[in-house]
Scaffold this motif. Structure first.
Motif, PDB file in Angstrom:
ATOM      1  N   UNK A 489      11.911  36.428 -26.814  1.00  0.00           N
ATOM      2  CA  UNK A 489      11.619  35.786 -25.533  1.00  0.00           C
ATOM      3  C   UNK A 489      10.141  35.999 -25.169  1.00  0.00           C
ATOM      4  N   UNK A 490       9.664  37.211 -25.356  1.00  0.00           N
ATOM      5  CA  UNK A 490       8.268  37.505 -25.000  1.00  0.00           C
ATOM      6  C   UNK A 490       7.314  36.647 -25.838  1.00  0.00           C
ATOM      7  N   UNK A 491       7.610  36.522 -27.134  1.00  0.00           N
ATOM      8  CA  UNK A 491       6.710  35.727 -27.985  1.00  0.00           C
ATOM      9  C   UNK A 491       6.721  34.258 -27.566  1.00  0.00           C
ATOM     10  N   UNK A 492       7.937  33.760 -27.254  1.00  0.00           N
ATOM     11  CA  UNK A 492       8.030  32.359 -26.830  1.00  0.00           C
ATOM     12  C   UNK A 492       7.268  32.156 -25.524  1.00  0.00           C
ATOM     13  N   UNK A 493       7.441  33.069 -24.583  1.00  0.00           N
ATOM     14  CA  UNK A 493       6.774  32.929 -23.280  1.00  0.00           C
ATOM     15  C   UNK A 493       5.262  33.073 -23.421  1.00  0.00           C
ATOM     16  N   UNK A 494       4.828  33.923 -24.369  1.00  0.00           N
ATOM     17  CA  UNK A 494       3.387  34.093 -24.574  1.00  0.00           C
ATOM     18  C   UNK A 494       2.761  32.812 -25.118  1.00  0.00           C
ATOM     19  N   UNK A 495       3.593  32.008 -25.831  1.00  0.00           N
ATOM     20  CA  UNK A 495       3.060  30.786 -26.448  1.00  0.00           C
ATOM     21  C   UNK A 495       3.130  29.592 -25.497  1.00  0.00           C
ATOM     22  N   UNK A 496       3.795  29.733 -24.356  1.00  0.00           N
ATOM     23  CA  UNK A 496       4.008  28.595 -23.472  1.00  0.00           C
ATOM     24  C   UNK A 496       3.880  29.059 -22.019  1.00  0.00           C
ATOM     25  N   UNK A 497       2.761  28.679 -21.381  1.00  0.00           N
ATOM     26  CA  UNK A 497       2.483  29.168 -20.019  1.00  0.00           C
ATOM     27  C   UNK A 497       3.554  28.756 -19.016  1.00  0.00           C
ATOM     28  N   UNK A 498       4.077  27.510 -19.184  1.00  0.00           N
ATOM     29  CA  UNK A 498       5.087  27.041 -18.220  1.00  0.00           C
ATOM     30  C   UNK A 498       6.392  27.812 -18.383  1.00  0.00           C
TER      31      UNK A 498
END
Ligand SMILES: Cc1cc2nc3c(=O)[nH]c(=O)nc-3n(C[C@H](O)[C@H](O)[C@H](O)COP(=O)(O)OP(=O)(O)OC[C@H]3O[C@@H](n4cnc5c(N)ncnc54)[C@H](O)[C@@H]3O)c2cc1C
Length: 543
Positions: A489-498
């Motif tokens: 989840x953290x990696x996905x959120x780091x790659x997508x600001x929205x």
């Protein structure tokens, strides 16, 4: 095509899209009230879909229909006098709970004729305190202070009892969502001038394998403060509005009569009232005395540690950034470092069942190890001070199966109102304290203080924070069961600001997880496809 045919056509065409939501929504409405069996829920669902096809009921009404049916059912049962409280099981998003005893089963009746609340003989040597108050609030933390403040402001005679003398400390990280100032605008200026508040606009999250994310915002995410100051300020405000406050009074039990209830203190004093609000925290006695449960079971608790140490001794690398190590060491829990104006607050928390089975040992050892790790990672500098250390229980298993009984309402930690994966409970204590007080004031005005008259409390808190709490438990179960998911989840959120912003808003209770599920899944997928399709499939399975 006639209007009617068009309605039917649109309803049918929309079914494939709405059915999953309807099932979830409708079953939630039913399950939240009675924990209905799947077969019965399916039968009612069939009825609902029929109504949907006929264009009679709009999408999103299922929850309300479920509530109406079951509330009517409950009333009928109550009227026939044939029903004890329902067992606290199988409600969606909320944990299984032991079956409840009958409401008031553990409550002892007032001796005497029971005609005048609290004026009867109660026990040899007991001192009945007269006059009592319309409402006795047990506990003067954020929940109790808000309840007393709200009641007094409505002109209800209110007596608050707390076992401690204020200012008193409460083991806590001292972080509250910024939205608290919007939710309680009348307190905003008062708190800003009486409490040292630090605004947090940056949050760093770390996963067990070191995946890291920095969330930033122009508007603060959180406020941090000292509980000694904050709780004393809220209680002072309750006093100023007209609530009577007695400190160093430990309530041990409740005494019920036909038209009253009394709180008995350990020194034998008895405080009479028409209604009691239990705001006595995670180890409270009021809920138990009212037959609302026998205390939180181990699997509904976390053990959280904290130390609030001056910046001269222990200093965060960045005084404006909160640090959260989620799934710390792959355990079901978290570690945190919260900067305050002149202190830093840091600690670790684990599910209590996990702690007992897998970790054990003195909580300070785990606390100190976390701070040593945080120091090694450059998150803090300086030393932990064991003198400032405390460990305490936190109810992380969701609200009690029932939060009201005859003449009793429970709020805050005493009723389990804590976000299941962030551990945030001050805000929920304040909200439920206020809602309990409003329910109590309305009931007193109507002259009816029985359980049926107080049932609207549950509807009130569910409307405001019910979804957030239920979703927080779903998230907690998934993240605590698979800490590696935190990294994903953290990696996905780091790659997508929205995506990052959306997740932050869910954590702050500003966004409904279920309403934004589609967008969340799509954004996760996009972020993950950049890392490979098989990873994406694994992630979608787990959302
Ligand atoms: C280590 C730790 C860190 C936390 N960090 C955060 C955080 O950063 N942010 C956040 O929002 N939440 C946090 N929480 C949770 C938060 O502290 C609670 O959710 C919050 O304090 C609940 O408020 P309350 O008023 O319901 O109960 P409390 O604050 O516990 O107040 C209960 C009051 O009742 C009194 N009392 C208890 N029993 C009796 C009795 N028998 N008779 C009379 N009085 C009685 C107590 O003295 C106390 O004053 C944390 C919890 C822990 C343990």
């Amino acid at each position: 095509m006639t209007r009617r045919e068009a309605t039917i056509f649109v309803s049918l065409a929309g079914l494939p899209f709405i059915v999953p939501h309807v099932v979830e929504d409708f079953a939630g409405g039913i399950a939240e009230r009675v924990g209905l069996a799947t077969g019965a829920a399916a039968f009612l669902l069939g009825g609902y879909l029929a109504l949907q096809v006929w264009g009679i009921v709009g999408v999103g009404q299922g929850r309300r229909v479920g509530w109406v049916i079951t509330v009517l059912g409950e009333r009928g049962l109550d009227r026939r006098g044939g029903r004890g409280p329902r067992a606290g099981g199988s409600r969606r998003g909320l944990p299984e709970r032991r079956a409840l005893r009958g409401v008031g089963a553990r409550a002892r009746p007032l001796a005497g004729d029971g005609r005048r609340a609290g004026l009867a003989r109660v026990a040899p040597g007991a001192r009945v305190v007269r006059p009592g108050a319309d409402v006795v609030v047990v506990g003067g933390g954020p929940a109790g202070a808000m309840a007393a403040m709200t009641l007094a402001a409505r002109g209800v005679s209110t007596l608050l009892l707390d076992k401690k003398r204020f200012p008193r400390d409460k083991p806590c990280g001292g972080g509250i969502r910024y939205g608290v100032l919007r939710r309680f605008p009348a307190l905003a200026d008062y708190l800003r001038t009486t409490v040292e508040i630090h605004e947090i606009r940056k949050v760093r999250m770390e996963g067990p394998s070191g995946a890291s994310l920095l969330a930033e915002s122009d508007e603060p995410f959180y406020l941090t403060l000292r509980r000694t100051e904050f709780d004393a300020a809220l209680l002072a405000r309750a006093r100023a509005v007209g609530a009577r406050v007695l400190e160093a009074v430990r309530v041990t039990d409740l005494l019920f009569s036909a038209d009253g209830v009394a709180a008995r203190a350990v020194d034998g004093r008895v405080f009479t009232a028409r209604l009691v609000i239990g705001a006595d925290g995670v180890n409270g006695v009021v809920a138990r005395q009212a037959g609302l449960g026998g205390g939180f079971p181990v699997d509904a608790l976390a053990i959280d540690t904290m130390e609030e140490t001056e910046l001269a001794e222990l200093v965060p690398a960045d005084p404006d950034t909160m640090y959260v190590a989620y799934g710390y060491k792959g355990y079901p829990g978290y570690g945190y470092v919260f900067p305050k104006r002149r202190h830093v607050d840091a600690g670790v928390g684990f599910l209590l069942s996990f702690f007992k089975e897998r970790l054990d040992g003195p909580p300070y050892e785990h606390h100190a190890r976390f701070l040593a790790d945080a120091r090694a990672r450059g998150v803090v500098a300086g030393n932990s001070n064991p003198k400032n250390f405390k460990a305490y229980r936190l109810p992380l298993g969701g609200p009690l199966a029932r939060t009201y009984a005859d003449r009793v309402l429970v709020c805050g930690d005493a009723a389990g109102f804590v976000n299941g994966y962030t551990g945030e409970g001050i805000y929920h204590a304040m909200v439920t304290g206020q809602l309990a007080a409003e329910t109590a004031a309305d009931a007193l005005a109507r002259g009816r203080c029985g359980a049926a008259a107080l049932a609207s409390y549950e509807a009130r808190w569910r409307r405001e924070i019910g979804r957030e709490l239920a979703d927080s438990l779903r998230i907690q179960r998934r993240l605590f069961a698979r800490p590696a998911l935190v990294d994903t989840v953290i990696r996905a959120a780091a790659a997508d600001r929205r995506l990052c912003r959306l997740l932050a808003r869910v954590a702050l209770g500003e966004e409904d997880l279920r309403r934004r599920k589609f967008e969340l899944v799509v954004r996760f997928l996009l972020a993950r496809f950049r890392r490979g399709p098989s990873a994406a499939r694994r992630l979608v399975d787990s959302v």
